[in-house]
Design an enzyme around this catalytic site. Structure first.
Site, short mmCIF file in Angstrom:
data_model
loop_
_atom_site.label_atom_id
_atom_site.label_comp_id
_atom_site.label_asym_id
_atom_site.label_seq_id
_atom_site.Cartn_x
_atom_site.Cartn_y
_atom_site.Cartn_z
N ARG A 241 41.22 45.25 38.07
CA ARG A 241 40.68 44.28 37.12
C ARG A 241 41.72 43.19 36.89
O ARG A 241 42.91 43.48 36.70
CB ARG A 241 40.34 44.95 35.78
N ASP A 265 41.73 40.44 44.53
CA ASP A 265 40.26 40.46 44.66
C ASP A 265 39.61 40.31 43.29
O ASP A 265 38.39 40.18 43.20
CB ASP A 265 39.83 41.79 45.31
N GLU A 270 37.14 35.96 35.49
CA GLU A 270 36.36 35.54 36.66
C GLU A 270 34.90 35.30 36.26
O GLU A 270 34.40 35.96 35.36
CB GLU A 270 36.47 36.61 37.77
N HIS A 288 36.08 39.06 44.23
CA HIS A 288 35.63 40.37 43.75
C HIS A 288 34.64 41.02 44.73
O HIS A 288 33.47 41.24 44.43
CB HIS A 288 35.00 40.24 42.35
N SER A 291 33.53 46.22 46.39
CA SER A 291 32.43 47.15 46.67
C SER A 291 31.34 46.52 47.53
O SER A 291 30.27 47.10 47.70
CB SER A 291 31.81 47.65 45.35
C1 DGY Z 1 33.13 48.19 39.78
O1 DGY Z 1 32.21 48.92 40.12
O2 DGY Z 1 33.74 48.35 38.73
C2 DGY Z 1 33.50 47.10 40.70
O3 DGY Z 1 34.48 46.26 40.21
C3 DGY Z 1 32.29 46.29 41.12
O4 DGY Z 1 32.58 45.91 42.42
#
Ligand code: DGY
Length: 325
Positions: A241, A265, A270, A288, A291
């Site tokens: 984060r 990332d 953001e 970001h 995922s």
């Molecule tokens: C999360 O799931 O916390 C991620 O940052 C989203 O990609």
């Protein structure tokens, strides 16, 4: 007994297969235009809803939660991080909160290595040189970066993602140091060196990877004093984060060369990131994307749905219930 399907608001436009399952099992209120709701908008859109499926970056503050209709009984976030939901406020109102652990571990660890390598090996400068047609040919001193193999990697936060980062870094023969709330069992630690005090890990970190969640204790944890404890020319990677890093301090250290490069990332505030990052050559920046694979985003959605279905259809405790700390 009513045959009414529970009504669920999807606050974002989720992947097609996720929305298809949501619509099959619930009275789904979708958001095909992916409009971003503010607090009052969320309260209005969730009128009559039993559940809300939200995502990272949407601030479900105490005030927003207080304004939700009484019908809302669960908030399932499509994310592993849940700092954007005031869990204590939700719990106080009797609203369950769930998240999506495990399923994004590999994708996030992969992008951590991408950031680590991208920062160390000056990927941003290399691609820019090429794409701006400024590459005049190979030369012995061109874009020489920081060697990765065999270096020391300090991992702040050795949960699932931190451990997956360590596993990948071992392929680069990196020596792993870590700091975590508690020491891992030897079979999970796999020879990594534990530091009870994270500050003491810093002088041993040629590379520092942030894999800790955002909490009041980690807010701006990477500050000027801690940067000064890192070896000269260290590389900082953050895929957790943005708020864990003090941007002013990192930007100053990147400009002075105290920190060789950063791979980021995630960013505080953001998508409105600190403007100082835009012009820094020695920062490898991604929007970001940790995922962002089709498989992972589907798995996150299905996990959020597992929680909604358990709670709203089968009256069970959501498997990934989050508790207020
Ligand atoms: C999360 O799931 O916390 C991620 O940052 C989203 O990609």
């Amino acid at each position: 007994m009513s045959n009414r399907k529970p009504k669920v608001l999807a606050t974002r436009h989720f992947p097609p297969d996720v929305e298809a399952r949501l619509a099959a099992n619930f009275d789904a209120v979708l958001n095909p235009e992916d409009r971003l709701y503010d607090g009052p908008g969320l309260a209005a859109a969730s009128a009559g809803c039993d559940g809300i499926m939200c995502a990272a970056g949407e601030a479900l503050t105490a005030e927003t939660i207080a304004a939700l209709p009484a019908s809302v009984r669960i908030i399932a976030t499509f994310s592993v991080g849940y700092e954007h939901v005031d869990v204590a406020a939700a719990t106080k109102r009797g609203i369950a909160v769930s998240n999506t652990p495990d399923v994004l571990t590999d994708a996030t660890a992969d992008i951590t290595l991408l950031c680590l390598l991208g920062a160390a090996r000056r990927a941003h400068e290399g691609t820019t040189m090429l794409r701006t047609r400024n590459w005049v040919g190979w030369n012995p001193n061109q874009l020489t970066g920081v060697h990765v193999t065999g270096k020391r990697l300090g991992i702040l936060g050795m949960g699932r993602i931190g451990q997956a980062v360590a596993e990948r870094a071992r392929a680069f023969r990196m020596q792993i140091h870590y700091s975590n709330r508690s020491r891992l069992a030897p079979e999970l630690e796999k020879g990594a060196i534990f530091h009870t005090n994270a500050d003491e890990m810093l002088p041993h970190s040629d590379f520092l990877s942030i894999n800790a969640p955002m909490t009041p204790a980690t807010r701006k944890w990477v500050n000027a004093e801690r940067i000064a404890r890192l070896p000269q020319g260290a590389v900082i990677v953050n895929t957790a984060r943005g708020g864990v890093v003090d941007d002013e301090a990192l930007i100053a250290a990147l400009k002075s060369g105290r920190i060789a490069s950063a791979g980021l990332d995630v960013f505080d505030g953001e998508p409105k990131i600190h403007p100082g990052y835009y012009d820094i050559e020695n920062a490898f920046l991604l929007p970001h994307m940790g995922s962002a694979t089709v498989e992972t985003r589907n798995a996150m959605g299905f996990k959020a749905l597992d929680n909604l279905e358990a709670f709203l259809l089968r009256k069970e405790v959501p498997p990934d219930l989050v508790r207020a700390s």
